[in-house]
Design an enzyme around this catalytic site. Sequence first.
Site, PDB file in Angstrom:
ATOM      1  CG  ASP A  44      -2.067   0.935   1.160  1.00 36.00           C
ATOM      2  OD1 ASP A  44      -2.086   1.758   0.236  1.00 36.00           O
ATOM      3  OD2 ASP A  44      -2.961   0.853   2.013  1.00 36.00           O
ATOM      4  CB  CYS A  80      -5.705   3.307  -1.770  1.00 31.97           C
ATOM      5  SG  CYS A  80      -4.247   3.908  -0.908  1.00 31.97           S
ATOM      6  CG  ASP A 304      -2.210   0.836  -3.348  1.00 36.34           C
ATOM      7  OD1 ASP A 304      -1.036   1.260  -3.195  1.00 36.34           O
ATOM      8  OD2 ASP A 304      -3.088   0.987  -2.473  1.00 36.34           O
TER       9      ASP A 304
END
Length: 512
Positions: A44, A80, A304
């Site tokens: 992430d 995200c 991401d």
Amino acid sequence: MLDHLFKSIFKTSPLRINFLLITALINSIANAQQAPNIVLFLSDDQDLYLHGMKPMHQTQRLIGARGTTLTNAFTTSPLCCPSRASLLSGMYAHNHRTFNNSVRGGCNGMHWLKHIEPQALPVLLQGKGYDTFFAGKYLNEYMGREVPPGWKEFYGLHGNSRYYNYTLRENAHNKTYGYVYLTDLLRKRALKFINERVNSSKPFFLMLAPPAPHQPFTPAERHQGLFDGITALKTPNFNKVFKDKHWLLANFEKIPNITLDLMDIYFQKRWESLLAVDEMVAAVIKRLDKQNQLENTYIIYTSDNGYHIGQFGQPFDKRQPYETDIRVPLLIRGPQISAGTVVNAVAGLIDLAPTILEWANIPHPARMDGQSLQPFLVNSDVYDASMDKTYRRILLIQHHGEGTVDTYNPSCPWGRNDRLYECNSEAACHCQDAWNNTYSCVRHFSYQVNRLYCEFSDRESFVEAYDVDKDIYQMNNNVNEWLPIERGLYSLALANLTRCAGAASCADIILK
């Protein structure tokens, strides 16, 4: 693999045939008859541009060095929720309609729930006999009301990234944890899933989405302080304000020293938070190997979106169309992929779903905008896209600003009607987003061409353009140096890209 084993056997005297070699041959024949397993690690906010993979020695050794590294991998939305929606659907944001991290912006919204999620990657795999497993951050606005379709086992985080004090949807129930480090819990759940499959003949798809290195950048206790003294990477565009950028970047002053010091701490903590992810990757691969599953398993590691820390005077975030924010790490190993190779053909996160479906021998739906990377992966040791005069690829990069009157922060010197977003004193009130920080870009690659062309949906209809190979830090917006016909062609290509639907339509848009 089989050819190599046969040659090895016949080169060996019949009296000296290695029992392990014959065993490997039998296992390879058995694996060749089985659909492959697939493991996807999704971090992430992990950058590539600012050396975000540097702490991950085991991941680079066990995936990159045993497989291939894709050096031109991009998110198609540097945020995200839209990025994760693109990965799961194989679609651009304008088609899955998840535009930003808010419900209003489509994150876990009605269009996603009704029209996209029921036909997404896990549903397609499960429909063809795959056991499916998910653990970690799903979509930012997912709040655990039910298990999304397609997942046999599901351990999904409620909301955005957290490291402690979080709630998971654990299959039929929600469970809250306090002082349990999330990355370690995800590793435990994944290893249990693999262990329980010892006698299963069904292939599986396992997806792990740890929180790191997303804010608040919390490392596991055992890793705290391991990168003390490391400072944020000072790229040539670090803490420099360029007036030729769009207004959100051009209208702020340089970052003050107190914030620069904080940025160094965040840089360290981001690296430290990735160490538990690195351990998780190694543990999963070791367990697959122990269960004799590794040779028939494709393993992907990616993120991401990327991240910036200080570039163009922006303290810490993503949401911008520059290399820091849109480039992502991408490592892949598995059957037929040569070890220690590099793929420089362009890869988008929208390409992962079609690639995975090809591995599973499932035709990918015409609605997917991405294309399979398998032809490049199986030829990774012989093909060089940069030397191929016929190679062309364009990607669409999209972002829709999140600022509203409700995101007003009175501690910063901006008005409610400015509709700015992520403004806080910690970042010296350098706002990270705004209602009109909305843009679409063409990322164009062909022989000796590496360009970015962006149009902003603001009152100025602002345009930025870069020849990236000549200006890798994107310090010179040279749109006014382009010929009018060039600008016109890129603008037309962008208009077509933002309307394209399906791989055939999106790949048919060509820039010379």
